[in-house]
Design an enzyme around this catalytic site. Structure first.
Site, PDB file in Angstrom:
ATOM      1  N   LYS A   1       0.810  -1.194   0.000  1.00 46.97           N
ATOM      2  CA  LYS A   1       0.000   0.000   0.000  1.00 46.97           C
ATOM      3  C   LYS A   1       0.854   1.258   0.000  1.00 46.97           C
ATOM      4  O   LYS A   1       0.379   2.346  -0.290  1.00 46.97           O
ATOM      5  CB  LYS A   1      -0.877   0.022   1.261  1.00 46.97           C
ATOM      6  CG  LYS A   1      -1.781  -1.162   1.437  1.00 46.97           C
ATOM      7  CD  LYS A   1      -2.424  -1.096   2.850  1.00 46.97           C
ATOM      8  CE  LYS A   1      -3.123  -2.417   3.131  1.00 46.97           C
ATOM      9  NZ  LYS A   1      -3.564  -2.490   4.550  1.00 46.97           N
ATOM     10  N   GLY A   2       2.125   1.080   0.403  1.00 48.39           N
ATOM     11  CA  GLY A   2       2.964   2.243   0.668  1.00 48.39           C
ATOM     12  C   GLY A   2       3.089   3.233  -0.479  1.00 48.39           C
ATOM     13  O   GLY A   2       3.278   4.428  -0.247  1.00 48.39           O
TER      14      GLY A   2
ATOM     15  N   GLU B   1       7.780   2.474  -6.042  1.00 44.06           N
ATOM     16  CA  GLU B   1       7.832   2.077  -4.628  1.00 44.06           C
ATOM     17  C   GLU B   1       7.940   3.308  -3.736  1.00 44.06           C
ATOM     18  O   GLU B   1       8.427   4.356  -4.167  1.00 44.06           O
ATOM     19  CB  GLU B   1       9.058   1.187  -4.383  1.00 44.06           C
ATOM     20  CG  GLU B   1       8.780  -0.297  -4.501  1.00 44.06           C
ATOM     21  CD  GLU B   1       8.038  -0.872  -3.294  1.00 44.06           C
ATOM     22  OE1 GLU B   1       7.390  -0.113  -2.556  1.00 44.06           O
ATOM     23  OE2 GLU B   1       8.112  -2.102  -3.104  1.00 44.06           O
ATOM     24  N   ASP B   2       7.516   3.155  -2.488  1.00 44.79           N
ATOM     25  CA  ASP B   2       7.738   4.218  -1.510  1.00 44.79           C
ATOM     26  C   ASP B   2       9.151   4.124  -0.943  1.00 44.79           C
ATOM     27  O   ASP B   2       9.829   5.130  -0.782  1.00 44.79           O
ATOM     28  CB  ASP B   2       6.693   4.156  -0.384  1.00 44.79           C
ATOM     29  CG  ASP B   2       6.584   2.777   0.242  1.00 44.79           C
ATOM     30  OD1 ASP B   2       7.040   1.790  -0.381  1.00 44.79           O
ATOM     31  OD2 ASP B   2       6.035   2.664   1.352  1.00 44.79           O
TER      32      ASP B   2
ATOM     33  N   ASP C   1      14.402  -0.967   1.103  1.00 44.86           N
ATOM     34  CA  ASP C   1      15.140  -1.169   2.346  1.00 44.86           C
ATOM     35  C   ASP C   1      16.177  -2.275   2.079  1.00 44.86           C
ATOM     36  O   ASP C   1      17.244  -2.000   1.527  1.00 44.86           O
ATOM     37  CB  ASP C   1      14.094  -1.575   3.404  1.00 44.86           C
ATOM     38  CG  ASP C   1      14.614  -1.502   4.821  1.00 44.86           C
ATOM     39  OD1 ASP C   1      15.791  -1.798   5.032  1.00 44.86           O
ATOM     40  OD2 ASP C   1      13.837  -1.163   5.723  1.00 44.86           O
TER      41      ASP C   1
ATOM     42  N   LYS D   1      17.236   3.267   1.440  1.00 44.02           N
ATOM     43  CA  LYS D   1      18.149   3.176   2.592  1.00 44.02           C
ATOM     44  C   LYS D   1      19.324   2.311   2.151  1.00 44.02           C
ATOM     45  O   LYS D   1      19.338   1.096   2.383  1.00 44.02           O
ATOM     46  CB  LYS D   1      17.447   2.470   3.760  1.00 44.02           C
ATOM     47  CG  LYS D   1      16.507   3.317   4.572  1.00 44.02           C
ATOM     48  CD  LYS D   1      15.990   2.489   5.752  1.00 44.02           C
ATOM     49  CE  LYS D   1      14.964   3.230   6.557  1.00 44.02           C
ATOM     50  NZ  LYS D   1      14.362   2.350   7.610  1.00 44.02           N
TER      51      LYS D   1
ATOM     52  N   PHE E   1      13.764   4.666  11.333  1.00 41.71           N
ATOM     53  CA  PHE E   1      12.425   4.129  11.070  1.00 41.71           C
ATOM     54  C   PHE E   1      11.502   5.292  10.718  1.00 41.71           C
ATOM     55  O   PHE E   1      11.224   6.137  11.551  1.00 41.71           O
ATOM     56  CB  PHE E   1      11.911   3.391  12.301  1.00 41.71           C
ATOM     57  CG  PHE E   1      10.749   2.505  11.983  1.00 41.71           C
ATOM     58  CD1 PHE E   1      10.948   1.166  11.706  1.00 41.71           C
ATOM     59  CD2 PHE E   1       9.458   3.013  11.933  1.00 41.71           C
ATOM     60  CE1 PHE E   1       9.879   0.344  11.379  1.00 41.71           C
ATOM     61  CE2 PHE E   1       8.391   2.195  11.609  1.00 41.71           C
ATOM     62  CZ  PHE E   1       8.602   0.854  11.337  1.00 41.71           C
ATOM     63  N   VAL E   2      11.049   5.325   9.464  1.00 38.18           N
ATOM     64  CA  VAL E   2      10.219   6.449   9.025  1.00 38.18           C
ATOM     65  C   VAL E   2       8.807   5.995   8.661  1.00 38.18           C
ATOM     66  O   VAL E   2       8.602   4.863   8.206  1.00 38.18           O
ATOM     67  CB  VAL E   2      10.847   7.192   7.822  1.00 38.18           C
ATOM     68  CG1 VAL E   2      12.078   7.970   8.244  1.00 38.18           C
ATOM     69  CG2 VAL E   2      11.167   6.247   6.673  1.00 38.18           C
TER      70      VAL E   2
ATOM     71  N   ASP F   1       3.885   3.097   6.822  1.00 32.33           N
ATOM     72  CA  ASP F   1       3.147   2.820   8.070  1.00 32.33           C
ATOM     73  C   ASP F   1       4.033   2.169   9.119  1.00 32.33           C
ATOM     74  O   ASP F   1       5.105   1.641   8.824  1.00 32.33           O
ATOM     75  CB  ASP F   1       1.980   1.865   7.788  1.00 32.33           C
ATOM     76  CG  ASP F   1       2.464   0.428   7.557  1.00 32.33           C
ATOM     77  OD1 ASP F   1       3.379   0.230   6.735  1.00 32.33           O
ATOM     78  OD2 ASP F   1       1.956  -0.493   8.225  1.00 32.33           O
TER      79      ASP F   1
ATOM     80  N   ARG G   1       0.059   6.324   7.851  1.00 34.04           N
ATOM     81  CA  ARG G   1       0.204   6.425   6.397  1.00 34.04           C
ATOM     82  C   ARG G   1      -0.251   7.788   5.874  1.00 34.04           C
ATOM     83  O   ARG G   1       0.271   8.294   4.889  1.00 34.04           O
ATOM     84  CB  ARG G   1      -0.626   5.344   5.688  1.00 34.04           C
ATOM     85  CG  ARG G   1      -0.078   3.943   5.791  1.00 34.04           C
ATOM     86  CD  ARG G   1      -0.776   3.051   4.774  1.00 34.04           C
ATOM     87  NE  ARG G   1      -0.693   1.643   5.106  1.00 34.04           N
ATOM     88  CZ  ARG G   1       0.333   0.849   4.768  1.00 34.04           C
ATOM     89  NH1 ARG G   1       1.354   1.323   4.108  1.00 34.04           N
ATOM     90  NH2 ARG G   1       0.315  -0.430   5.101  1.00 34.04           N
TER      91      ARG G   1
HETATM   92  C1  PRP Z   1       7.538  -1.923   2.308  1.00 33.98           C
HETATM   93  C2  PRP Z   1       7.846  -1.106   1.051  1.00 33.98           C
HETATM   94  C3  PRP Z   1       8.498  -2.103   0.150  1.00 33.98           C
HETATM   95  C4  PRP Z   1       9.204  -3.028   1.130  1.00 33.98           C
HETATM   96  C5  PRP Z   1      10.643  -2.648   1.188  1.00 33.98           C
HETATM   97  O1  PRP Z   1       6.333  -2.569   2.138  1.00 33.98           O
HETATM   98  O2  PRP Z   1       6.689  -0.570   0.479  1.00 33.98           O
HETATM   99  O3  PRP Z   1       7.583  -2.813  -0.638  1.00 33.98           O
HETATM  100  O4  PRP Z   1       8.618  -2.848   2.414  1.00 33.98           O
HETATM  101  O5  PRP Z   1      11.350  -3.529   2.035  1.00 33.98           O
HETATM  102  P1  PRP Z   1      12.545  -4.426   1.497  1.00 33.98           P
HETATM  103  O6  PRP Z   1      13.365  -3.560   0.578  1.00 33.98           O
HETATM  104  O7  PRP Z   1      13.291  -4.771   2.772  1.00 33.98           O
HETATM  105  O8  PRP Z   1      11.991  -5.624   0.828  1.00 33.98           O
HETATM  106  P2  PRP Z   1       5.546  -3.283   3.342  1.00 33.98           P
HETATM  107  O9  PRP Z   1       5.849  -4.757   3.308  1.00 33.98           O
HETATM  108  O10 PRP Z   1       5.826  -2.557   4.619  1.00 33.98           O
HETATM  109  O11 PRP Z   1       4.024  -3.103   2.902  1.00 33.98           O
HETATM  110  P3  PRP Z   1       3.157  -1.761   2.690  1.00 33.98           P
HETATM  111  O12 PRP Z   1       3.671  -1.093   1.444  1.00 33.98           O
HETATM  112  O13 PRP Z   1       1.764  -2.241   2.546  1.00 33.98           O
HETATM  113  O14 PRP Z   1       3.363  -0.892   3.922  1.00 33.98           O
END
Ligand code: PRP
Length: 189
Positions: free
Chosen positions: A52-53, A108-109, A112, A140, A161-162, A168, A174
């Site tokens: 959802k991000g 993507e948002d 990581d 990051k 942690f943002v 979220d 969010r």
């Molecule tokens: C977050 C973000 C990426 C992923 C990044 O999604 O949107 O998809 O984590 O992490 P990584 O690089 O370590 O794989 P999340 O699983 O939190 O779901 P969301 O978008 O619904 O919050």
């Protein structure tokens, strides 16, 4: 330390600091959209948001683009605990359309560890799009576990942690307009 007066009261006490203001995010997305416009001039683009991000990045980016674009979304879920990704990704919602032969921009948002995007990139590439690039608002680099081809990046941030602007913690925060860091006690309790 930023002034937090504009943060809605129910969230204010949870927040450590403002990392990126709504204005900084907006200005950077305007720059990124101009880059995308230049790179895709004369073509049509399918932008794919990862739920959802990425919802706000998608909507704000799409409204700034001048090249014709259509939108689709995927939802994925990583197996493993909330803080470490196993790298195994399950598709919860797949694309509505066949992307073969299309110019696709995956949005993507945040990247990581990169494990989610690594899976998605390989999965989408196997569907034979004409091109496949990635735009992420945040990255990051210090957390990266796999090498990824990020074509467009909004901001490199340190390992804090943002939340906010789509990001979220336990589904909260969010809707904040800024990207903010949480007090450690909120997410590490
Ligand atoms: C977050 C973000 C990426 C992923 C990044 O999604 O949107 O998809 O984590 O992490 P990584 O690089 O370590 O794989 P999340 O699983 O939190 O779901 P969301 O978008 O619904 O919050």
């Amino acid at each position: 330390m930023s002034d937090l007066a504009h943060i809605p009261a129910p969230f204010r006490d949870d927040i450590d600091d403002v990392v990126l203001t709504a204005e900084q995010i907006s200005d950077r997305l305007t720059e990124l959209a101009a880059e995308v416009d230049r790179d895709y001039a004369g073509r049509e683009l399918l932008i794919v948001g990862v739920l959802k991000g990425a919802i706000f990045v998608m909507s704000d980016l799409a409204r700034r683009l001048h090249v014709p674009s259509s939108m689709d979304f995927m939802a994925v879920s990583s197996y493993g605990s909330a803080t470490t990704s196993s790298g195994t990704v399950r598709i919860l919602k797949d694309l509505d359309t066949d992307i073969e032969g299309q110019d696709v921009l995956l949005v993507e948002d945040i990247v990581d560890s990169g494990l989610t995007l690594d899976y998605l990139f390989k999965n989408l590439r196997s569907r034979k799009p004409a091109s496949l690039e990635v735009l992420s608002l945040l990255t990051k680099p210090s957390r990266r576990e796999v090498d990824l081809p990020l074509r467009y990046v909004g901001f490199e941030i340190p390992d804090v942690f943002v939340v906010g602007y789509g990001l979220d913690f336990a589904e909260r925060y969010r809707g904040l307009s800024d990207i903010v860091s949480l007090k450690p006690g909120i997410y590490a309790s």
